[in-house]
Motif scaffolding. Structure first.
Motif, PDB file in Angstrom:
ATOM      1  N   ASP A   1      19.551 -31.982  16.883  1.00 11.88           N
ATOM      2  CA  ASP A   1      18.314 -31.779  15.776  1.00 11.88           C
ATOM      3  C   ASP A   1      17.768 -30.636  15.923  1.00 11.88           C
ATOM      4  O   ASP A   1      17.143 -30.160  17.093  1.00 11.88           O
TER       5      ASP A   1
ATOM      6  N   GLN B   1      14.935 -29.836  15.101  1.00  9.00           N
ATOM      7  CA  GLN B   1      13.497 -29.791  15.520  1.00  9.00           C
ATOM      8  C   GLN B   1      13.611 -29.734  17.229  1.00  9.00           C
ATOM      9  O   GLN B   1      12.115 -29.392  17.664  1.00  9.00           O
ATOM     10  N   ARG B   2      14.681 -29.823  17.818  1.00  7.30           N
ATOM     11  CA  ARG B   2      14.631 -29.804  19.360  1.00  7.30           C
ATOM     12  C   ARG B   2      14.822 -28.404  20.076  1.00  7.30           C
ATOM     13  O   ARG B   2      14.847 -27.998  20.954  1.00  7.30           O
TER      14      ARG B   2
ATOM     15  N   ARG C   1      14.246 -25.007  12.236  1.00  9.14           N
ATOM     16  CA  ARG C   1      12.734 -25.894  11.941  1.00  9.14           C
ATOM     17  C   ARG C   1      11.745 -25.551  12.769  1.00  9.14           C
ATOM     18  O   ARG C   1      10.752 -26.202  12.638  1.00  9.14           O
TER      19      ARG C   1
ATOM     20  N   ASP D   1      25.033 -30.251  15.949  1.00  5.71           N
ATOM     21  CA  ASP D   1      25.166 -31.513  16.261  1.00  5.71           C
ATOM     22  C   ASP D   1      23.731 -31.819  16.903  1.00  5.71           C
ATOM     23  O   ASP D   1      23.570 -33.015  17.218  1.00  5.71           O
TER      24      ASP D   1
END
Length: 313
Positions: free
Chosen positions: A85, A87-88, A108, A83
């Motif tokens: 991102d 990227q975080r 990512r 849930d």
């Protein structure tokens, strides 16, 4: 102290207006725990840190379970963070096999972990510095081909427990090599906490002279000698805007016994907010999260700010 438990805001000239805190507690912090933290607790820890406003929360490490058993559950943990991102949620990968595992789960952002010194490269990776760089080359190249962001951690940038003070030129050479391999960002590690502000600013200036932009440098200080915040301020004066920290001051390094805890995120946020520097972090929620994790670990946090705020309740 204000009524809300926040410092009085008094900006200092010449500092950045905003800093990105790269939270490492869930990876660098928990990997150094004597006991293995349950996967569900790790997932909740990461969710709480993200909810506190930390933009980057390093999630786990795809190393062989034999070497870091505390993080052997990476495959089980990462899907529990769907849930958030990706990227975080950077993850550490030691080699191509680790990269394969991370990419298969949708990571990512990855990080490789090198050393500025031969002794630590041998202890941590069982390779020379240059052999480690050669090992990272295909990892970084494949990650970039997959449009995955790559961070290059560099340990022992200021001092080494076996070799003593590390020459600035030695650190600069390895930093430059990591960038040349394709790393998007560097994290300069004071693994045993021996750096002082003048040393920090000298290294940063030398990196700039070698063509390494300040915008691609992060700093990672340990508080062994109580210098982490002073060194952070020196980095801010140089224009650094990415700072690693660990919620509650968790962590150290399993391969360097003199490496005590990381800079506590609460202590960092208190200083930054007092300087009027934006972080996006809710200090109350962060403090509550670190108190909760300290209880889960069964021991108090070394963070002075956390202790001050929690005792104030």
């Amino acid at each position: 102290m204000t009524a809300a438990g926040l410092p009085m805001e008094v900006p200092a000239e010449g500092l950045p207006t905003r800093v990105r805190i790269h939270e490492v507690g869930a990876r660098d912090g928990l990997q150094n725990e004597q006991t293995v933290v349950p996967t569900e607790i790790k997932a909740e820890f990461i969710h709480r840190l993200a909810a506190a406003g930390l933009p980057t929360v390093e999630a786990t490490s795809f190393v062989h379970p034999k070497w870091v058993p505390q993080l052997a559950d990476a495959e089980q943990l990462f899907p529990l963070l769907d849930d958030l991102d990706p990227q975080r949620l950077p993850v550490l990968v030691p080699n191509e096999r680790g990269l394969d595992r991370a990419l298969a789960l949708g990571a990512r952002r990855i990080a490789v972990f090198g050393s500025a010194t031969e002794s630590f490269a041998k202890a941590n990776l069982n390779r020379t510095v240059d052999e480690a760089l050669a090992m990272f080359a295909p990892v970084i190249a494949r990650a970039k081909d997959a449009r995955v962001e790559v961070r290059g951690y560099l340990s022992m940038c200021f001092g080494d427990p076996w070799e003593g003070p590390v020459p600035v030129a030695q650190t600069v050479r390895v930093c430059r090599a990591l960038l040349d391999l394709g790393c998007d960002e560097l994290s300069l590690g004071d693994t045993i906490g021996v750096a002082t502000p003048g040393h920090v600013q000298t290294l940063l200036a030398a990196l700039n002279e070698a063509g390494v932009p300040t915008s691609r440098i992060g700093v990672h200080f340990h508080d062994t000698y109580g210098q982490a915040l002073a060194n952070t301020f020196a980095a801010l004066q140089h224009g650094i805007t990415t700072i690693d920290a660990s919620a509650g001051g968790l962590g150290g390094c399993p391969y360097a016994k003199s490496a005590t805890g990381n800079l506590a995120t609460e202590d960092l946020v208190w200083m930054l907010h007092g300087l009027g520097i934006e972080t996006g972090v809710d200090l109350d929620r962060l403090t509550a999260t670190s108190v909760w994790m300290a209880e889960a670990l069964g021991r108090p946090s070394p963070s002075r700010t956390l202790r001050a705020l929690s005792h104030k309740e």
